[in-house]
Write an enzyme that holds these catalytic residues in place. Structure first.
Site, PDB file in Angstrom:
ATOM      1  N   GLN A  94      16.773   0.147  30.856  1.00  0.00           N
ATOM      2  CA  GLN A  94      17.129   0.630  32.069  1.00  0.00           C
ATOM      3  C   GLN A  94      17.409  -0.207  33.369  1.00  0.00           C
ATOM      4  O   GLN A  94      18.267  -0.126  33.930  1.00  0.00           O
ATOM      5  CB  GLN A  94      15.851   1.638  32.791  1.00  0.00           C
ATOM      6  CG  GLN A  94      16.194   2.635  33.691  1.00  0.00           C
ATOM      7  CD  GLN A  94      17.119   3.738  33.282  1.00  0.00           C
ATOM      8  OE1 GLN A  94      17.532   4.078  32.052  1.00  0.00           O
ATOM      9  NE2 GLN A  94      17.978   4.508  34.096  1.00  0.00           N
ATOM     10  N   THR A  99       0.229   4.707  11.927  1.00  0.00           N
ATOM     11  CA  THR A  99       1.011   5.045  13.258  1.00  0.00           C
ATOM     12  C   THR A  99       0.144   5.269  14.533  1.00  0.00           C
ATOM     13  O   THR A  99      -1.248   5.344  14.311  1.00  0.00           O
ATOM     14  CB  THR A  99       1.639   6.708  12.882  1.00  0.00           C
ATOM     15  OG1 THR A  99       0.593   7.434  12.650  1.00  0.00           O
ATOM     16  CG2 THR A  99       2.735   6.536  11.693  1.00  0.00           C
ATOM     17  N   LEU A 109       0.830  -1.230  -0.046  1.00  0.00           N
ATOM     18  CA  LEU A 109      -0.005  -0.127   0.035  1.00  0.00           C
ATOM     19  C   LEU A 109       0.977   1.217   0.171  1.00  0.00           C
ATOM     20  O   LEU A 109       0.669   2.257  -0.705  1.00  0.00           O
ATOM     21  CB  LEU A 109      -0.746  -0.087   1.241  1.00  0.00           C
ATOM     22  CG  LEU A 109      -1.970   1.177   1.540  1.00  0.00           C
ATOM     23  CD1 LEU A 109      -2.927   1.195   0.434  1.00  0.00           C
ATOM     24  CD2 LEU A 109      -2.599   0.840   2.785  1.00  0.00           C
ATOM     25  N   THR A 110       1.914   1.341   0.862  1.00  0.00           N
ATOM     26  CA  THR A 110       2.679   2.376   1.275  1.00  0.00           C
ATOM     27  C   THR A 110       3.558   2.933   0.023  1.00  0.00           C
ATOM     28  O   THR A 110       4.036   2.058  -0.984  1.00  0.00           O
ATOM     29  CB  THR A 110       3.616   2.469   2.281  1.00  0.00           C
ATOM     30  OG1 THR A 110       2.905   1.967   3.760  1.00  0.00           O
ATOM     31  CG2 THR A 110       4.525   3.680   2.499  1.00  0.00           C
ATOM     32  N   GLU A 111       3.532   4.046  -0.373  1.00  0.00           N
ATOM     33  CA  GLU A 111       4.580   4.854  -1.473  1.00  0.00           C
ATOM     34  C   GLU A 111       5.398   5.657  -0.940  1.00  0.00           C
ATOM     35  O   GLU A 111       5.156   6.262   0.295  1.00  0.00           O
ATOM     36  CB  GLU A 111       3.662   5.304  -2.619  1.00  0.00           C
ATOM     37  CG  GLU A 111       2.836   3.997  -3.315  1.00  0.00           C
ATOM     38  CD  GLU A 111       2.005   4.766  -4.358  1.00  0.00           C
ATOM     39  OE1 GLU A 111       2.365   5.756  -4.684  1.00  0.00           O
ATOM     40  OE2 GLU A 111       1.220   3.858  -5.047  1.00  0.00           O
ATOM     41  N   PRO A 112       6.320   6.225  -1.490  1.00  0.00           N
ATOM     42  CA  PRO A 112       7.182   7.368  -1.000  1.00  0.00           C
ATOM     43  C   PRO A 112       6.294   8.601  -0.599  1.00  0.00           C
ATOM     44  O   PRO A 112       6.592   9.317   0.435  1.00  0.00           O
ATOM     45  CB  PRO A 112       8.080   7.776  -2.305  1.00  0.00           C
ATOM     46  CG  PRO A 112       8.305   6.409  -3.054  1.00  0.00           C
ATOM     47  CD  PRO A 112       7.028   5.804  -2.829  1.00  0.00           C
ATOM     48  N   ARG A 161      21.855  -9.835  39.142  1.00  0.00           N
ATOM     49  CA  ARG A 161      22.580  -8.730  39.175  1.00  0.00           C
ATOM     50  C   ARG A 161      22.660  -8.152  40.750  1.00  0.00           C
ATOM     51  O   ARG A 161      21.633  -7.849  41.381  1.00  0.00           O
ATOM     52  CB  ARG A 161      22.132  -7.317  38.334  1.00  0.00           C
ATOM     53  CG  ARG A 161      22.905  -6.493  38.414  1.00  0.00           C
ATOM     54  CD  ARG A 161      24.260  -6.463  37.771  1.00  0.00           C
ATOM     55  NE  ARG A 161      25.081  -5.064  37.901  1.00  0.00           N
ATOM     56  CZ  ARG A 161      26.307  -5.198  37.525  1.00  0.00           C
ATOM     57  NH1 ARG A 161      26.928  -6.145  37.452  1.00  0.00           N
ATOM     58  NH2 ARG A 161      27.012  -3.933  37.878  1.00  0.00           N
ATOM     59  N   THR A 189       6.905  -5.030   3.594  1.00  0.00           N
ATOM     60  CA  THR A 189       7.451  -6.520   4.328  1.00  0.00           C
ATOM     61  C   THR A 189       7.236  -7.600   3.556  1.00  0.00           C
ATOM     62  O   THR A 189       6.328  -7.694   2.723  1.00  0.00           O
ATOM     63  CB  THR A 189       6.617  -6.755   5.864  1.00  0.00           C
ATOM     64  OG1 THR A 189       6.622  -5.402   6.553  1.00  0.00           O
ATOM     65  CG2 THR A 189       6.887  -7.765   6.721  1.00  0.00           C
ATOM     66  N   GLU A 209       1.253  -0.503  10.004  1.00  0.00           N
ATOM     67  CA  GLU A 209       0.150  -0.656   9.954  1.00  0.00           C
ATOM     68  C   GLU A 209      -0.913   0.693  10.443  1.00  0.00           C
ATOM     69  O   GLU A 209      -1.720   0.536  10.997  1.00  0.00           O
ATOM     70  CB  GLU A 209      -0.221  -1.844  10.414  1.00  0.00           C
ATOM     71  CG  GLU A 209       0.111  -2.942   9.614  1.00  0.00           C
ATOM     72  CD  GLU A 209      -0.566  -4.208   9.861  1.00  0.00           C
ATOM     73  OE1 GLU A 209      -1.670  -4.383   9.927  1.00  0.00           O
ATOM     74  OE2 GLU A 209       0.263  -5.405   9.806  1.00  0.00           O
TER      75      GLU A 209
HETATM   76  C1  LIG Z   1       9.570  -1.997   8.975  1.00  0.00           C
HETATM   77  C2  LIG Z   1       8.286  -1.591   8.177  1.00  0.00           C
HETATM   78  C3  LIG Z   1       7.698  -2.161   7.386  1.00  0.00           C
HETATM   79  C4  LIG Z   1       6.286  -1.992   6.859  1.00  0.00           C
HETATM   80  N1  LIG Z   1       5.606  -3.032   6.243  1.00  0.00           N
HETATM   81  C5  LIG Z   1       4.793  -2.269   5.378  1.00  0.00           C
HETATM   82  C6  LIG Z   1       4.067  -3.110   4.366  1.00  0.00           C
HETATM   83  O1  LIG Z   1       4.199  -4.287   4.378  1.00  0.00           O
HETATM   84  N2  LIG Z   1       2.969  -2.778   3.712  1.00  0.00           N
HETATM   85  C7  LIG Z   1       2.696  -1.369   3.344  1.00  0.00           C
HETATM   86  O2  LIG Z   1       2.019  -1.110   2.652  1.00  0.00           O
HETATM   87  N3  LIG Z   1       3.539  -0.405   4.218  1.00  0.00           N
HETATM   88  C8  LIG Z   1       4.381  -1.022   5.161  1.00  0.00           C
HETATM   89  N4  LIG Z   1       5.037  -0.087   6.056  1.00  0.00           N
HETATM   90  C9  LIG Z   1       4.826   1.266   6.136  1.00  0.00           C
HETATM   91  C10 LIG Z   1       4.207   1.934   7.079  1.00  0.00           C
HETATM   92  O3  LIG Z   1       2.859   1.386   7.250  1.00  0.00           O
HETATM   93  C11 LIG Z   1       4.058   3.418   7.173  1.00  0.00           C
HETATM   94  O4  LIG Z   1       5.477   3.843   7.306  1.00  0.00           O
HETATM   95  C12 LIG Z   1       3.203   4.153   8.025  1.00  0.00           C
HETATM   96  O5  LIG Z   1       1.878   4.031   7.632  1.00  0.00           O
HETATM   97  C13 LIG Z   1       3.609   5.570   8.141  1.00  0.00           C
HETATM   98  O6  LIG Z   1       3.666   6.159   6.892  1.00  0.00           O
HETATM   99  P1  LIG Z   1       5.026   7.148   6.399  1.00  0.00           P
HETATM  100  O7  LIG Z   1       6.210   6.478   6.897  1.00  0.00           O
HETATM  101  O8  LIG Z   1       4.833   7.603   5.294  1.00  0.00           O
HETATM  102  O9  LIG Z   1       4.830   8.305   7.734  1.00  0.00           O
HETATM  103  P2  LIG Z   1       3.764   9.732   7.434  1.00  0.00           P
HETATM  104  O10 LIG Z   1       2.414   9.426   7.047  1.00  0.00           O
HETATM  105  O11 LIG Z   1       4.744  10.720   6.386  1.00  0.00           O
HETATM  106  O12 LIG Z   1       3.885  10.310   8.781  1.00  0.00           O
HETATM  107  C14 LIG Z   1       4.860  10.940   9.403  1.00  0.00           C
HETATM  108  C15 LIG Z   1       4.600  11.553  11.007  1.00  0.00           C
HETATM  109  O13 LIG Z   1       3.516  12.607  10.724  1.00  0.00           O
HETATM  110  C16 LIG Z   1       2.200  11.942  11.509  1.00  0.00           C
HETATM  111  N5  LIG Z   1       0.863  12.164  10.861  1.00  0.00           N
HETATM  112  C17 LIG Z   1       0.690  12.077   9.584  1.00  0.00           C
HETATM  113  N6  LIG Z   1      -0.522  12.363   9.241  1.00  0.00           N
HETATM  114  C18 LIG Z   1      -0.987  12.897  10.412  1.00  0.00           C
HETATM  115  C19 LIG Z   1      -2.351  13.624  10.701  1.00  0.00           C
HETATM  116  N7  LIG Z   1      -3.090  13.644   9.940  1.00  0.00           N
HETATM  117  N8  LIG Z   1      -2.451  13.851  12.196  1.00  0.00           N
HETATM  118  C20 LIG Z   1      -1.479  13.686  12.979  1.00  0.00           C
HETATM  119  N9  LIG Z   1      -0.145  13.134  12.692  1.00  0.00           N
HETATM  120  C21 LIG Z   1       0.052  12.635  11.415  1.00  0.00           C
HETATM  121  C22 LIG Z   1       2.621  10.437  11.519  1.00  0.00           C
HETATM  122  O14 LIG Z   1       1.794   9.758  12.710  1.00  0.00           O
HETATM  123  C23 LIG Z   1       3.901  10.435  11.580  1.00  0.00           C
HETATM  124  O15 LIG Z   1       4.171  10.487  13.195  1.00  0.00           O
HETATM  125  C24 LIG Z   1       6.116  -0.483   6.853  1.00  0.00           C
HETATM  126  C25 LIG Z   1       6.972   0.244   7.393  1.00  0.00           C
HETATM  127  C26 LIG Z   1       8.156  -0.001   8.083  1.00  0.00           C
HETATM  128  C27 LIG Z   1       8.975   0.857   8.635  1.00  0.00           C
END
Ligand SMILES: Cc1cc2nc3c(=O)[nH]c(=O)nc-3n(C[C@H](O)[C@H](O)[C@H](O)COP(=O)(O)OP(=O)(O)OC[C@H]3O[C@@H](n4cnc5c(N)ncnc54)[C@H](O)[C@@H]3O)c2cc1C
Length: 396
Positions: free
Chosen positions: A347, A376, A136-139, A279, A169, A374
């Site tokens: 700790q 944040t 699902l996720t993209e840059p 310890r 993943t 899945e």
């Molecule tokens: C190890 C790992 C495994 C993963 N596996 C998968 C996978 O299998 N498939 C897949 O599709 N994705 C996967 N992901 C992606 C993951 O789901 C995303 O990284 C996550 O959803 C956050 O998106 P982002 O990294 O773009 O952060 P961003 O969306 O850019 O968020 C950055 C920050 O802004 C906050 N934020 C964003 N919008 C809001 C808002 N409206 N209000 C308040 N705060 C906000 C976020 O909470 C975060 O703190 C994986 C990521 C990791 C690190």
């Protein structure tokens, strides 16, 4: 190690069936034998433990939540949570691999697939012969998953995919991926559709493999689509319903991330319980200091509270209820709690908590993903708020 685990086991919130007890015992023995001796080696080398994943398939865990008629184990989310907790107490990377395979990739095909798609893919995935991923996720679109830019254009009886997915993943090792792409950019989230893409399809390849803070033995990779043609029968669910189905998939997936959190936190607590008895400072075991005991009591209580929320979501899911609110609550609370428990475990180990010869530092690194993947913690709060604002407050 196993002796120490008994102490935490007593804190389990409700009585398990004999079958569930033996499932836990079997997984616990397997994890102690096949995973524990290699955890740091895999972590340091970022090595994906393919042979172990195949063995999990033979144990029925790669299809734990799918019906026997599709080659699954026919168990439910309560069992699934137990399995992920047990594996993750030893290595969260293995827990995450299993979680992404079961409740994301495979489950999307199970939930939205036609009978033909289910019959074609679920038995291969449930047996562990094939590994699944979910993209699902993209840059440019993470939390705002509806902003995906990968496109799927229908040409004759085929769809042509272009774009890239990141942080996927199992991405590098997956035999099949469920990919969400834009089929109609004028319709926002209603213009997103899901597709099944098999490894080896021309125009589809894994890209960059991420080098991570934690969960380093799980694979996190980019997926690249360049004029990738797939047959129209690989459309998963109706066109335009990919996003809605993805949200349904996440309702179950978030329970598995709550379970991953429980497992990592329990591993950290177990390690801390053992260490504080060994310890010695000021002429006695540090476990004898009240300040230490209070920390342990808080860690154990918080872990149990997280387990209760997680199992509530699992029980309701097994009962066929919609669990959007409950799974988000479980994921939010369990992940945030697990981060605090792992912090406290470091700790309790003092300086040794910072050293790689001791287990606390790895739990501390691994656990952080749980508040991010899945959705944040901030996104979970948005989901929970949306759900509770929908209902009549007097009914709760
Ligand atoms: C190890 C790992 C495994 C993963 N596996 C998968 C996978 O299998 N498939 C897949 O599709 N994705 C996967 N992901 C992606 C993951 O789901 C995303 O990284 C996550 O959803 C956050 O998106 P982002 O990294 O773009 O952060 P961003 O969306 O850019 O968020 C950055 C920050 O802004 C906050 N934020 C964003 N919008 C809001 C808002 N409206 N209000 C308040 N705060 C906000 C976020 O909470 C975060 O703190 C994986 C990521 C990791 C690190």
């Amino acid at each position: 190690m196993l002796g120490e685990l008994e102490a935490v086991e007593n804190l389990y919130p409700f009585v398990l069936t004999d079958e569930q007890e033996s499932l836990r015992a079997e997984i616990r023995r397997f994890a102690a034998r096949e995973i524990a001796p290699h955890v740091m080696e895999w972590d340091e080398a970022c090595e994906f433990p393919s042979p172990v994943i195949r063995k999990l398939g033979a144990m029925g865990l790669m299809g734990i939540i799918f019906p026997a008629e599709y080659g699954g184990s026919g168990l439910g989310y309560v069992d699934y949570v137990l399995a992920i907790e047990e594996l993750s107490a030893v290595d969260g990377s293995v827990g995450l691999t299993l979680a992404a395979h079961n409740s994301l990739g495979t489950n999307h095909i199970f939930l939205a697939g036609t009978e033909m798609q289910r019959r074609k893919y679920i038995p291969l995935l449930a047996s562990g012969e094939w590994l699944g991923a979910w993209a699902l996720t993209e840059p440019g679109s993470g939390s705002d998953a509806g902003g995906a830019r990968t496109t799927a254009v229908k040409i004759g009886d085929r769809y042509v995919l272009n774009g890239n997915k990141i942080f996927i993943t199992n991405g590098h090792y997956a035999d099949v991926a469920v990919v969400i792409a834009v089929t109609d950019k004028t319709k926002g989230t209603h213009g997103l559709s899901a597709f099944i893409v098999e490894k080896g399809t021309p125009g589809f390849r894994p890209g960059r493999k991420e080098n991570k803070l934690g969960l380093r033995a799980s694979d996190t990779s980019e997926l690249i689509f360049e004029d990738c043609e797939i047959p129209e029968e690989n459309l998963l669910g109706a066109e335009g319903e990919g996003f809605i189905d993805a949200m349904r998939v996440l309702d179950g997936g978030r329970i598995s991330i709550a379970a991953l959190s429980l497992g990592i936190a329990r591993g950290a607590l177990d390690a801390a319980l053992k260490y504080v008895k060994e310890r010695r400072q000021f002429g006695k075991a540090i476990a004898e200091f009240q300040g230490i005991q209070w920390k342990l009591a808080d860690m154990a209580t918080q872990l149990d509270a997280a387990r209760l929320l997680t199992q509530r979501a699992a029980v309701l899911k097994d009962a066929g209820r919609k669990v959007t609110r409950e799974s988000s609550m479980a994921k939010l609370f369990a992940s945030e709690t697990a981060v605090r428990i792992c912090d406290e475990a470091v700790q309790l180990f003092g300086g040794y908590g910072f050293i790689k010869d001791y287990p606390a530092e790895k739990f501390y690194r691994d656990v952080k993903l749980c508040t991010i993947g899945e959705g944040t913690s901030e996104i979970q709060r948005m989901v929970i708020a949306r759900e509770i604002l929908k209902v009549n407050p007097s009914r709760g």
